[in-house]
Design an enzyme around this catalytic site. Structure first.
Site, mmCIF file in Angstrom:
data_model
loop_
_atom_site.group_PDB
_atom_site.id
_atom_site.type_symbol
_atom_site.label_atom_id
_atom_site.label_comp_id
_atom_site.label_asym_id
_atom_site.label_seq_id
_atom_site.Cartn_x
_atom_site.Cartn_y
_atom_site.Cartn_z
ATOM 1 N N ASN A 40 0.795 -1.089 -0.134
ATOM 2 C CA ASN A 40 -0.048 -0.122 -0.101
ATOM 3 C C ASN A 40 0.878 1.220 0.197
ATOM 4 O OD1 ASN A 40 -2.342 -1.508 0.043
ATOM 5 N ND2 ASN A 40 -2.387 -1.706 2.354
ATOM 6 N N HIS A 127 -14.151 -1.813 5.264
ATOM 7 C CA HIS A 127 -13.450 -2.556 6.227
ATOM 8 C C HIS A 127 -13.674 -3.056 7.310
ATOM 9 C CE1 HIS A 127 -9.310 -2.507 8.130
ATOM 10 N NE2 HIS A 127 -8.915 -3.030 7.059
ATOM 11 N N GLU A 171 -16.084 3.587 2.611
ATOM 12 C CA GLU A 171 -14.719 4.292 2.143
ATOM 13 C C GLU A 171 -15.065 5.263 1.117
ATOM 14 O OE1 GLU A 171 -12.144 0.755 2.015
ATOM 15 O OE2 GLU A 171 -13.431 -0.325 3.249
ATOM 16 N N SER A 175 -10.863 -0.524 -0.518
ATOM 17 C CA SER A 175 -9.493 -1.061 -0.272
ATOM 18 C C SER A 175 -9.507 -2.529 -0.912
ATOM 19 C CB SER A 175 -9.312 -1.489 1.323
ATOM 20 O OG SER A 175 -10.262 -2.196 1.787
ATOM 21 N N ASP A 200 -14.301 7.173 4.970
ATOM 22 C CA ASP A 200 -12.736 6.588 5.508
ATOM 23 C C ASP A 200 -12.148 6.553 4.023
ATOM 24 O OD1 ASP A 200 -10.550 4.880 5.512
ATOM 25 O OD2 ASP A 200 -11.490 3.540 6.896
ATOM 26 N N HIS A 203 -7.380 4.804 1.399
ATOM 27 C CA HIS A 203 -6.496 4.526 0.027
ATOM 28 C C HIS A 203 -6.785 5.406 -0.647
ATOM 29 C CE1 HIS A 203 -6.098 0.613 1.210
ATOM 30 N NE2 HIS A 203 -7.265 0.665 1.804
ATOM 31 N N LYS A 234 -0.330 3.873 4.408
ATOM 32 C CA LYS A 234 -0.523 3.587 3.134
ATOM 33 C C LYS A 234 0.205 4.575 2.332
ATOM 34 C CE LYS A 234 -4.914 1.431 5.006
ATOM 35 N NZ LYS A 234 -4.120 0.113 5.055
HETATM 36 C C1 PLP Z 1 -10.295 1.458 4.514
HETATM 37 C C2 PLP Z 1 -9.224 1.005 5.834
HETATM 38 N N1 PLP Z 1 -9.630 1.426 6.849
HETATM 39 C C3 PLP Z 1 -8.948 1.282 7.858
HETATM 40 C C4 PLP Z 1 -7.817 0.561 7.507
HETATM 41 C C5 PLP Z 1 -7.099 0.235 8.937
HETATM 42 O O1 PLP Z 1 -5.698 1.156 8.931
HETATM 43 P P1 PLP Z 1 -4.489 0.564 9.762
HETATM 44 O O2 PLP Z 1 -3.752 -0.174 9.175
HETATM 45 O O3 PLP Z 1 -3.742 2.061 9.872
HETATM 46 O O4 PLP Z 1 -4.924 0.092 10.988
HETATM 47 C C6 PLP Z 1 -7.487 -0.092 6.646
HETATM 48 C C7 PLP Z 1 -6.261 -1.006 6.445
HETATM 49 O O5 PLP Z 1 -6.191 -1.708 5.616
HETATM 50 C C8 PLP Z 1 -8.444 0.201 5.481
HETATM 51 O O6 PLP Z 1 -8.323 -0.374 4.154
#
Ligand code: PLP
Length: 392
Positions: A40, A127, A171, A175, A200, A203, A234
């Site tokens: 990522n 996620h 999101e 992801s 969120d 990405h 990421k």
């Molecule tokens: C959409 C999304 N939110 C949150 C997270 C979690 O982030 P972190 O890896 O910093 O815990 C991810 C991680 O893959 C993600 O893809």
């Protein structure tokens, strides 16, 4: 007595591991050999010399390597507040709050803000950290099919008698699918049905929008979104997660988000790294353009070759293979060919949609992507897999 309990537990664990193995869902830790196509680190900053220098010089100047406590106790070094001010200014938000990870940000803020008696509408592609935060909230959940705005509206229209507050969570770039949420539609629906919107941008941060400020910033709709979440592991090549919101909400989260309150703060050198990362990312237009061009190139090659890659247009390119076994086999053969790609299986994605999740970074080349596509085509021939129909 204790022996019986141990052996019962041991049998249960054995049975569960065996069931995972029989479904090709048993995961093992391993390093990526060959070209990494599942990182990522979208802008290729994870070993950037400017970040190393920022850290080396902060360490040489004596920045502590431990934070000594949670932010509400002894862990609140001035550098965290400087970082949060820098982020708020960069993102144009009233305030920002830094969590230890994206996972803890989502779990902490969703479980603090959303209560039993509320109703929350969540995209089916969201996620695990969102799913877990919503579970902990105790609110009624309505999971709408991925990106299906008609169904979301139909659900919003229903009369949730007694619902204290409605929320929509999504999101921005997904992801596992690499497609985008229609932010303008989500904002319009949230307005129409008096729901609060939480987005969120894991990405999208660093990758999309002006100065890499992500899709909400690009949409000009930030004022109509309650909270945006920006994990930093990421494109920002670090760790932790900043949440953009109002000053009042920040104060609320500092007092109510349990993952923020009851966890040791990250070491202050992380804040030094993230301050430098934000400056670098803001100026990384060339890398963003390179990444977008590579993504368009790979998608075109894969579509021409007849692979099902879904409807996205971003740096995350899913190659849908259907069953777990096939996804695992393709990943193993790609590994032998010198490409590191991970099979993504349930529960990360719905059953029957196992895939390779290719995530590109700005440092790759089109030549390499041609070789990768050729390797995939040979594997498909060798495995006698029919050419998938490309989804519209
Ligand atoms: C959409 C999304 N939110 C949150 C997270 C979690 O982030 P972190 O890896 O910093 O815990 C991810 C991680 O893959 C993600 O893809």
């Amino acid at each position: 007595m204790s022996k019986i309990r141990v052996s019962e537990l041991s049998r249960r664990i054995d049975a569960e591991l065996a069931a995972l193995a029989s479904r090709e869902q048993l995961r093992r830790l391993g390093a990526i050999d060959g070209v990494n196509l599942c990182s990522n680190d979208y802008l290729g900053l994870a070993s950037d010399p400017r970040l190393r220098e920022a850290l080396a010089s902060a360490l040489a100047d004596g920045v502590p390597v431990g934070s000594t406590g949670s932010r509400l106790l002894s862990g609140n070094a001035a550098i965290w507040e400087e970082l949060e001010s820098q982020i708020a200014q960069f993102m144009g938000s009233q305030a920002a709050l830094y969590f230890n990870s994206g996972y803890s940000a989502n779990v902490g803020l969703l479980s603090a803000l959303i209560r039993p008696g509320d109703v929350v509408f969540s995209d089916a592609g969201n996620h695990a950290s969102i799913i877990d935060g919503l579970r902990l909230s105790g609110a009624r959940k309505v999971i709408f099919p991925h990106l299906d705005m008609d169904l979301l509206e139909r659900e919003l229209r229903k009369n949730f008698s007694g619902a204290a507050q409605k929320f929509i969570v999504s999101e921005s770039i997904f992801s596992m699918d690499g497609d985008r949420a229609p932010l303008a539609d989500l904002v319009a629906l949230a307005e129409r049905y008096a729901a609060e919107l939480i987005i969120d941008e894991a990405h999208a941060i660093g990758v999309a929008g002006p100065q890499g400020r992500a899709l909400v910033a690009a949409s000009g709709l930030a004022d109509q979104i309650l909270i945006t979440v920006h994990p930093c592991g990421k494109a920002l090549a670090g760790v932790g997660c900043f949440v953009c919101c109002s000053e009042k909400l920040k104060q609320y989260l500092v007092n109510r988000a349990r993952t923020f309150i009851f966890s040791t703060a990250l070491p202050p050198y992380v804040a030094v790294q993230m301050r430098a990362a934000i400056r670098i990312v803001a100026a990384a237009d060339r890398e963003r353009n390179d990444l977008a061009a590579l993504a368009a190139f790979l998608r075109k090659k894969l579509r021409e070759a007849g692979f099902d890659i879904g409807r996205g247009d971003t740096q995350i390119v899913p190659i849908f293979l259907g069953d777990n076994e096939r996804a695992v086999r393709f990943a193993a053969l790609l590994d032998e060919a010198g490409f590191g790609a991970r099979p993504i299986r349930p529960p990360s994605v719905p059953a029957g949609t196992s895939r390779l999740r290719i995530s590109l970074n700005a440092k790759l080349s089109t030549d390499l992507l041609v070789r990768f596509t050729d390797a995939l085509i040979s594997i498909r021939e060798q495995e006698q897999v029919p050419v998938h129909a490309v989804r519209p």
